[in-house]
Design an enzyme around this catalytic site. Structure first.
Site, short mmCIF file in Angstrom:
data_model
loop_
_atom_site.label_atom_id
_atom_site.label_comp_id
_atom_site.label_asym_id
_atom_site.label_seq_id
_atom_site.Cartn_x
_atom_site.Cartn_y
_atom_site.Cartn_z
N LYS A 69 0.83 -1.22 -0.02
CA LYS A 69 -0.01 -0.14 0.07
C LYS A 69 0.79 1.31 0.00
O LYS A 69 0.37 2.34 -0.70
CB LYS A 69 -0.96 0.04 1.22
CG LYS A 69 -2.10 -1.06 1.16
CD LYS A 69 -3.06 -0.73 2.39
CE LYS A 69 -4.08 -1.95 2.60
NZ LYS A 69 -5.02 -1.71 3.53
N ASP A 105 -9.95 2.82 2.65
CA ASP A 105 -9.93 2.10 3.94
C ASP A 105 -10.55 3.24 4.69
O ASP A 105 -11.30 2.65 5.52
CB ASP A 105 -8.17 1.79 4.54
CG ASP A 105 -7.85 0.59 3.65
OD1 ASP A 105 -8.63 -0.12 3.32
OD2 ASP A 105 -6.49 0.36 3.64
#
Ligand code: ATR
Length: 287
Positions: A69, A105
């Site tokens: 990420k 997220d």
């Protein structure tokens, strides 16, 4: 040259990736909407090179997970402010010249609260852990107008670093019981994950007060020992599965520009995880 001629290709990339629930969830979404799209899990180790290959092959979008990420943020073009603030990208979308990046997220966390009508405004928040997931949580809590945010991390110095960056407080994990009362608690460490101290609690249950909200980002098992204990003590509990669903829904919506079939995504995950039954609103709530 290889290009998908009919079926659009999407994937989740990471390592290890074989246990990911994202393919089941996303393919169910495509099925219920009769979309000619397939979503696969791909083990990716050389991110730069592999992203280039996936772009050339014609993939339309990618979910990005551990450990890529942070690196994906550096490779992606056209980032938004949330991805930059969190320092990570979990979603890539094909553009003419490469990959655009976003972070969904934090949206997954915001929506987990919104869908249940849980207010964050002005609340005193504890965040256990100071890694990547914790950064998305802190960003989300701030966006929802949280009051004081306190980070409790095993490595205190790392907690302090993150606290300075996000302008909140840090305490050592061992001192959490002396940190006062918290109305919202986020658990962002791997403690409680299957194979990682399944029945261990990340902190003493003394901090769990009736009526407070406790969210565990671990979703394997769906109901961790921490959430089970919290519920027994009268807390409102939110499973990491909610975040998985809503961050995925936000990815779907960015890729395709239409609402994700959230109920179907939830149903299939409940089935494959054999999670305990939900309440009448369709939430994963232990009765
Ligand atoms: P993620 O992206 O999932 O947040 P990460 O960036 O590796 O993963 O962060 C893991 C977090 O869990 C860290 O805050 C880590 O604490 P340290 O900074 O002390 O390493 C925390 N963590 C991992 N294992 C833990 C354990 N057994 N007990 C307490 N905290 C733990």
């Amino acid at each position: 040259m290889i290009r998908p001629a009919q079926t659009q290709l999407y994937a989740v990339i990471g390592t290890p990736i074989s246990h990911s629930l994202s393919p089941v969830m996303m393919n169910e979404a495509f099925n219920v909407l009769n979309m000619n799209v397939v979503y696969v899990a791909l083990e990716v180790t050389n991110l730069e090179q592999d992203l280039e290959t996936l772009w050339r092959v014609g993939f339309g979008g990618l979910s990005v997970t551990i450990p890529h990420k942070e690196r994906a943020l550096k490779i992606a073009s056209d980032l938004d402010s949330s991805a930059k603030a969190i320092g990570a990208v979990n979603t890539l979308k094909r553009s003419k010249n490469g990959w655009q990046g976003r972070n969904t997220d934090w949206i997954g966390i915001v929506r987990s609260f919104q869908e249940r009508g849980i207010q964050m405004h002005g609340k005193r928040v504890l965040v256990i852990g100071a890694g990547g997931a914790s950064r998305a949580v802190i960003y989300a809590a701030k966006q929802m107008g949280a009051g004081e945010i306190v980070i409790a991390n095993r490595t205190y110095e790392k907690g302090v670093e993150v606290a300075e960056e996000f302008e909140c407080e840090a305490i050592p994990l061992d001192d959490v019981t002396a940190g006062g009362e918290f109305e919202v608690i986020f658990q962002t460490t791997p403690v409680g994950m299957s194979g990682y101290g399944d029945d261990k609690l990340p902190v003493s249950s003394v901090i769990l007060k009736p009526g407070s909200v406790v969210m565990d980002l671990v979703y394997n098992p769906v109901w961790t020992a921490f959430l089970r204990k919290a519920r027994k003590l009268g807390c409102i509990v939110i499973s990491g599965l909610d975040m998985l669903i809503y961050q995925g829904a936000a990815q779907f919506e960015w890729w395709f520009g239409m609402p994700a079939p959230v109920a179907a995504m939830r149903r299939v995950l409940q089935k494959v995880t054999k999670a305990e039954q939900n309440d009448d609103k369709g939430n994963f709530t232990i009765r």
